[in-house]
Design an enzyme around this catalytic site. Structure first.
Site, PDB file in Angstrom:
ATOM      1  N   ASP A  69      20.054  31.297  24.363  1.00  0.00           N
ATOM      2  CA  ASP A  69      20.688  30.138  24.983  1.00  0.00           C
ATOM      3  C   ASP A  69      20.986  30.377  26.458  1.00  0.00           C
ATOM      4  O   ASP A  69      21.173  31.498  26.910  1.00  0.00           O
ATOM      5  CB  ASP A  69      21.979  29.778  24.253  1.00  0.00           C
ATOM      6  CG  ASP A  69      22.991  30.921  24.240  1.00  0.00           C
ATOM      7  OD1 ASP A  69      22.567  32.077  24.038  1.00  0.00           O
ATOM      8  OD2 ASP A  69      24.189  30.660  24.449  1.00  0.00           O
ATOM      9  N   GLU A  70      21.017  29.283  27.187  1.00  0.00           N
ATOM     10  CA  GLU A  70      21.463  29.225  28.577  1.00  0.00           C
ATOM     11  C   GLU A  70      20.829  30.316  29.460  1.00  0.00           C
ATOM     12  O   GLU A  70      21.541  31.034  30.164  1.00  0.00           O
ATOM     13  CB  GLU A  70      22.995  29.302  28.635  1.00  0.00           C
ATOM     14  CG  GLU A  70      23.649  28.148  27.910  1.00  0.00           C
ATOM     15  CD  GLU A  70      25.159  28.234  27.851  1.00  0.00           C
ATOM     16  OE1 GLU A  70      25.822  27.229  28.183  1.00  0.00           O
ATOM     17  OE2 GLU A  70      25.685  29.295  27.465  1.00  0.00           O
ATOM     18  N   PRO A  71      19.503  30.410  29.477  1.00  0.00           N
ATOM     19  CA  PRO A  71      18.842  31.433  30.302  1.00  0.00           C
ATOM     20  C   PRO A  71      18.700  30.975  31.747  1.00  0.00           C
ATOM     21  O   PRO A  71      17.600  30.957  32.318  1.00  0.00           O
ATOM     22  CB  PRO A  71      17.482  31.582  29.616  1.00  0.00           C
ATOM     23  CG  PRO A  71      17.175  30.205  29.113  1.00  0.00           C
ATOM     24  CD  PRO A  71      18.517  29.622  28.694  1.00  0.00           C
TER      25      PRO A  71
END
Length: 556
Positions: free
Chosen positions: A341-343
């Site tokens: 998530d959220e890279p």
């Protein structure tokens, strides 16, 4: 599973003011609804529940657990132990012929479904039957809720009228196979003993997956022998400087074994390639510039990433193989979660490269990989990879106070989610605006210790909003067969102690549990609310600091 409305004489008096659906959902309104000591409210709602006229069952000094079939005795022992502590009764577990004072646990291969069970209670005894031990255990948890709430306390005072169970007939099975409680122990650490308490409460609600978010920017919480500084340096911090902590391998095995006794599978999450500052601070060679950043105690996201530079490939790949291999080795369950998530700090091409390497390392352990929906940007996932969708439900928008984030250079979350299906996987649905239980209540109450709790970047979530959620509508175009299950998530940036954790989680987690277990046509919000006081009586005796939300008669 056959549907049935409640038709017995015991509830005919309320038929004029309730629909057939709500009668199912009430699941045990007593002959005189003012006498709440008779109420058998089960959460989540069973697929079929009928009161009968067979007379109450009373658990007494002469009660035995009479077992038949492989592993029935182990289930009986797990259930009997807290009942002995509450009542002081011997409650032996034996084979043989049951008497009217006994509780029978029977393995019956004719019952379809590993988690399905039937329960018959009355003055002639209690009989729980299932084709597998898991179903038998879930049947005991329904019986647990049918007993007075005092049964949860040690050395309890016997309630007026004794340890009575109303006469009822139940046939039940879950809607979804995967029903998770996700607990973030990285932002704030919670000890083994507290996770065991949480597992007991999960069992009461028939949740069968404990998803442990073990690593993040603020802390690394699992011992890795081949990379010792992950817990030497990486475990030293948490949000706000509240101290660190980690689970030794023995600690982790203890959690896994305790969960398994309650037919709960532990899914470990190592969040990659972002959310990795704790790892990067422990090992300079994992950073593209070879310089370890300082440990982090804030709450921002999206600033850290494993290095995709070919010059660092050996260190990165060794890290992935060692860490995921050691975690998988001590995890008997079928799944390993690799984050994704959220890279936001990872360039798109680098992200795709890292996804391929991360998921390959996960699959090499022999486990089925689970990944957040962002990894669906890759079309080269290991076959059968499970997508964990955490974005908003279809048609919803982020509130105006959502934190600022740069535009993502890869497909929208719905497209990413469908990518898992196209590659032979299924989805776990955990929509942030419905299932993130660290989201504030709309009235933003102070928690038990007087501080404001939670965040509201995705939404504020009422009990009704957590309940009035249809998983199949989370992403456009889903069918029920696409869904492995649901997850109720608790992120702990603002939750540093059990009281605050429980205030945000309960009773909203009960709503998500019913979404995951109960048939869609058996769910009814009014019925759910009417059953919550019975659950509340059990939570009170368990010492849970739940929020007594409005619209529920908690004194009932």
């Amino acid at each position: 599973m056959p549907r049935a409305t409640v038709r017995t004489a015991a509830v005919r008096t309320v038929a004029a003011v309730a629909t057939a659906t709500s009668l199912i959902a009430l699941a045990g309104c007593s002959p005189t609804s003012a006498d709440r000591s008779e109420f058998a409210g089960i959460v989540p709602a069973p697929a079929r529940f009928e009161l009968t006229d067979r007379g109450d069952f009373t658990l007494g000094e002469g009660t035995r657990f009479v077992v038949s079939g492989d592993d029935a005795a182990a289930v009986a022992e797990t259930f009997a132990a807290p009942l002995r502590a509450a009542t002081g009764y011997d409650l032996p577990v034996e084979e043989g012929e049951p008497a009217a004072s006994d509780i029978s646990l029977v393995i019956d291969p004719e019952i379809d479904g590993a988690e399905a069970y039937t329960l018959e209670s009355g003055a002639d005894g209690v009989r729980i039957a299932a084709s597998a031990p898991a179903g038998l255990f879930w049947g005991t948890q329904s019986l647990r809720q049918m007993l007075p709430g005092e049964i949860e306390a040690e050395d309890a005072d016997e309630p007026a009228g004794g340890w009575r169970v109303p006469a009822a007939s139940i046939a039940d099975e879950p809607r979804f196979a995967y029903r998770a409680s996700l607990v973030d122990v990285a932002r704030h650490f919670f000890p083994v003993e507290y996770l065991e308490q949480h597992l007991d409460r999960m069992a009461l609600l028939k949740l069968n997956v404990l998803h442990l978010h073990l690593t993040d920017d603020q802390g690394w919480r699992i011992q890795i022998d081949s990379w010792p500084e992950l817990t030497g340096i990486g475990a030293s911090t948490s949000v706000g400087g509240d101290g660190g902590g980690f689970y030794t391998k023995d600690d982790y095995r203890r959690i896994v074994e305790y969960a398994a006794e309650r037919f709960i599978t532990v899914v470990p999450e190592i969040d990659l390639p972002g959310h990795t500052n704790a790892a990067l601070s422990a090992y300079p060679e994992l950073n593209c510039d070879g310089v370890a950043p300082a440990p982090y105690e804030g709450v921002e996201v999206g600033f850290s990433s494993l290095c995709a530079d070919p010059a660092r490939a050996e260190a990165t790949d060794r890290f992935l193989a060692d860490v995921l291999g050691e975690v998988a080795e001590m995890t008997p369950g079928p799944w390993i979660h690799v984050g994704g998530d959220e890279p936001l700090a990872t360039q798109h091409d680098d992200f795709l490269d890292l996804v391929a390497r991360i998921t390959a390392a996960g699959a090499a352990t022999g486990k089925t990989v689970i990944a957040y929906h962002e990894m669906g940007a890759s079309n080269e996932l290991p076959p059968g990879t499970i997508g964990h969708y955490w974005d908003l439900t279809a048609g919803h928008e982020m509130p105006a106070n959502r934190r600022d984030e740069p535009a993502r250079p890869y497909p929208t979350s719905a497209g990413e989610a469908r990518s898992f299906l196209e590659q032979g996987g299924k989805l776990v649905l955990a929509a942030a605006d419905k299932t993130y239980l660290d989201m504030m209540y709309p009235d933003r109450p102070a928690g038990p210790l007087g501080t404001e709790l939670g965040t509201r970047w995705a939404a504020t979530i009422t009990l009704e909003e957590a309940y009035d959620w249809r998983p199949e509508e989370t992403v456009d175009g889903l069918s029920e067969s696409d869904i492995l299950g649901v997850a109720a998530s608790v992120w702990t940036e603002t939750l540093s102690n059990p009281a605050d954790f429980e205030f945000m989680v309960f009773p909203r987690i009960a709503a998500i549990a019913e979404v995951g277990w109960s048939p869609a046509d058996a769910r009814d919000e009014a019925g759910f609310r009417s059953r919550l006081p019975v659950l509340g009586a059990h939570l009170d005796r368990l010492g849970v600091s739940y929020r007594k939300v409005g619209g529920v008669d908690w004194t009932g």
